[in-house]
Write a protein that holds these residues in place. Sequence first.
Motif, short mmCIF file in Angstrom:
data_model
loop_
_atom_site.label_atom_id
_atom_site.label_comp_id
_atom_site.label_asym_id
_atom_site.label_seq_id
_atom_site.Cartn_x
_atom_site.Cartn_y
_atom_site.Cartn_z
N LEU A 120 3.23 48.94 -38.96
CA LEU A 120 4.34 49.77 -39.42
C LEU A 120 5.58 48.90 -39.55
CD1 LEU A 120 3.89 52.82 -37.01
CD2 LEU A 120 3.13 52.68 -39.39
N VAL A 178 9.46 49.21 -38.88
CA VAL A 178 10.40 50.09 -38.18
C VAL A 178 11.67 49.31 -37.86
CG1 VAL A 178 8.82 51.81 -37.22
CG2 VAL A 178 9.04 49.64 -36.08
N ILE A 203 10.85 58.21 -35.44
CA ILE A 203 11.59 57.67 -36.58
C ILE A 203 12.83 58.53 -36.80
CG2 ILE A 203 11.46 56.98 -39.00
CD1 ILE A 203 9.46 55.53 -37.17
N HIS A 238 12.14 52.23 -42.57
CA HIS A 238 10.75 52.27 -42.13
C HIS A 238 9.78 52.29 -43.31
CE1 HIS A 238 11.74 56.52 -42.85
NE2 HIS A 238 10.46 56.67 -43.13
N SER A 288 12.79 51.03 -33.24
CA SER A 288 11.74 51.92 -32.76
C SER A 288 10.62 51.09 -32.18
CB SER A 288 11.21 52.81 -33.89
OG SER A 288 10.24 53.72 -33.39
#
Length: 325
Positions: A128, A130, A166, A172, A217
């Motif tokens: 991911l 972030v 989030i 993101h 995050s």
Amino acid sequence: MFYPLKFDHKYIEKIWGGRKLENYRNDVPAGKIGESWDISAQTKAMSTVQNGKLAGKSLKELTAMYPQQILGEEVEVEEFPLLLKIIDAQAQLSLQVHPDDSYAAQYDGEAGKTEAWYVIDAEEDAYLIVGTEDCTESEFKKAVQNDEINQYVKKIKVSQGDVFFIKAGLLHAIGSGIILAEIQQSSDTTYRVYDYGRGRELDLAKAMDVIDFKLESQKRKGLKICKDNNNYSYYCLNDKFALDIIEVKKVYKAQGNKKRFYILTAVEGAGKLIFAGQEIDLKITDSILIPAYSEEFRIEGNLKLMKSYVPNLEENRKEILSIVE
């Protein structure tokens, strides 16, 4: 009259979507399916009840007809406030950001978008994006324009069971090879920052207004409470929603909480939800809405459930503190 509600699936084709939802479901239409909106009061993908006496009613109709019984005595909103999606990302999503309530109301006429993810499945090297990595606003904007963005984004490898929060304003993106459950505010406002050469329209001006370069995050650790028949874990708590995880070992008994509705999403394993002599299969990616005035039910099986709801922050914090003190 009120009981656990199962809704239809509203599938949305995406350029980055795939076919992996077929591993869990038998109603996936043709095409690159990127999203299934499973509990939604959004006009573009309105949920319709599939089971029981309320079958055929839309979520919007239900909340208008029975606001207190569906939403709860403490959820004082005109429309259903949350949106539950299942996402199948088989290619990199665009780099994006969502606005907070104030900005979204001013420029888009709807709520902002804070969300959380539970990773249902992830390929070995899946990640991911972030947040950003050590850059100023001007450096970031220049990197977007020069296709040099990778050096300024924070990538985190993920695996099954990971949870991420989030917040609106956090840059993101979901990487390829990931299936996840997403709980979010009921909003469809997204500002696309960078699209990896796919040619879709960007929203860079708005995005630069709302990106908070200080936001980060990390994988949520959660607070687990072990019990005989199930374990209960607290993962996310904010003024928009809470996300908890229930590990059902054999039987889980519950009913509606008259103060607020909640959503149960199967994210691992399988079981059955039983009420008033009726049964609903619970397989991975299935979601059930528990109205505030729902009758008693039980869940049998060996599975994990993601529980999503609009919390009373003070009550939740007191509950958590009473556990850890």
